[in-house]
Design a protein around this motif. Sequence first.
Motif, PDB file in Angstrom:
ATOM      1  N   ARG A   1      -6.072  22.461   9.279  1.00 15.09           N
ATOM      2  CA  ARG A   1      -6.196  22.376  10.733  1.00 15.09           C
ATOM      3  C   ARG A   1      -4.914  21.862  11.381  1.00 15.09           C
ATOM      4  N   GLY A   2      -4.043  21.264  10.599  1.00  9.94           N
ATOM      5  CA  GLY A   2      -2.801  20.721  11.133  1.00  9.94           C
ATOM      6  C   GLY A   2      -1.718  20.798  10.089  1.00  9.94           C
ATOM      7  N   GLN A   3      -0.629  20.099  10.356  1.00  7.42           N
ATOM      8  CA  GLN A   3       0.470  20.106   9.395  1.00  7.42           C
ATOM      9  C   GLN A   3       0.118  19.339   8.120  1.00  7.42           C
ATOM     10  N   ALA A   4      -0.599  18.239   8.272  1.00 11.48           N
ATOM     11  CA  ALA A   4      -0.969  17.424   7.110  1.00 11.48           C
ATOM     12  C   ALA A   4      -2.244  17.975   6.491  1.00 11.48           C
ATOM     13  N   LEU A   5      -2.155  18.331   5.226  1.00 15.98           N
ATOM     14  CA  LEU A   5      -3.351  18.791   4.513  1.00 15.98           C
ATOM     15  C   LEU A   5      -4.225  17.576   4.211  1.00 15.98           C
ATOM     16  N   GLN A   6      -5.462  17.619   4.656  1.00 19.73           N
ATOM     17  CA  GLN A   6      -6.383  16.503   4.483  1.00 19.73           C
ATOM     18  C   GLN A   6      -7.188  16.678   3.196  1.00 19.73           C
ATOM     19  N   ALA A   7      -7.766  15.593   2.711  1.00 21.07           N
ATOM     20  CA  ALA A   7      -8.550  15.616   1.469  1.00 21.07           C
ATOM     21  C   ALA A   7      -9.735  16.559   1.588  1.00 21.07           C
TER      22      ALA A   7
END
Length: 164
Positions: free
Chosen positions: A76-82
């Motif tokens: 959903r954004g630049q940072a891949l979430q867990a």
Amino acid sequence: MFYRLDVLPLKITPLRDRRADILPLAAHFLQRYKHLAGDQQCYFSEPAKQRLTSHNWPGNVRELENTIQRALVMRRGQALQAAELGIETDSPLNCGQKEQSKQGLKASKRQAEFQYILDTLRKFNGHRIQSADSLGMTTRALRYKLAQMREEGIDIDLALGKAA
């Protein structure tokens, strides 16, 4: 073809035993499949890194690669979430603790089985044939279990309350 490939057997340790390789491999796959992210530069959040390193990776590197591809599509954004990794985690235990837990579980099962056998023997006043029938095993299997119990240091006669 198997026999041609078997000329030079390679033994590669599983990814779960090479925890230090997980994040560099994940970063490599992130670079390889960055076209799935479009123009955005992606990176792993700290919880995502922890989830990657705590997973057991039964599918080894191929599973890791597929996980990174899926995360890039689902991000959903630049940072891949867990949560975007799609890796299920039952508990925050690390691999060493899981192995220790498995050993503890095996020991607990064995102790519960031994206790059940002793309770059944007490119920039938130490009569082995009746106890084996009640336990749903042969007398030979019961003798084997009793021998295992003795090897574990359990004094059968003392546990049954008989004088040695």
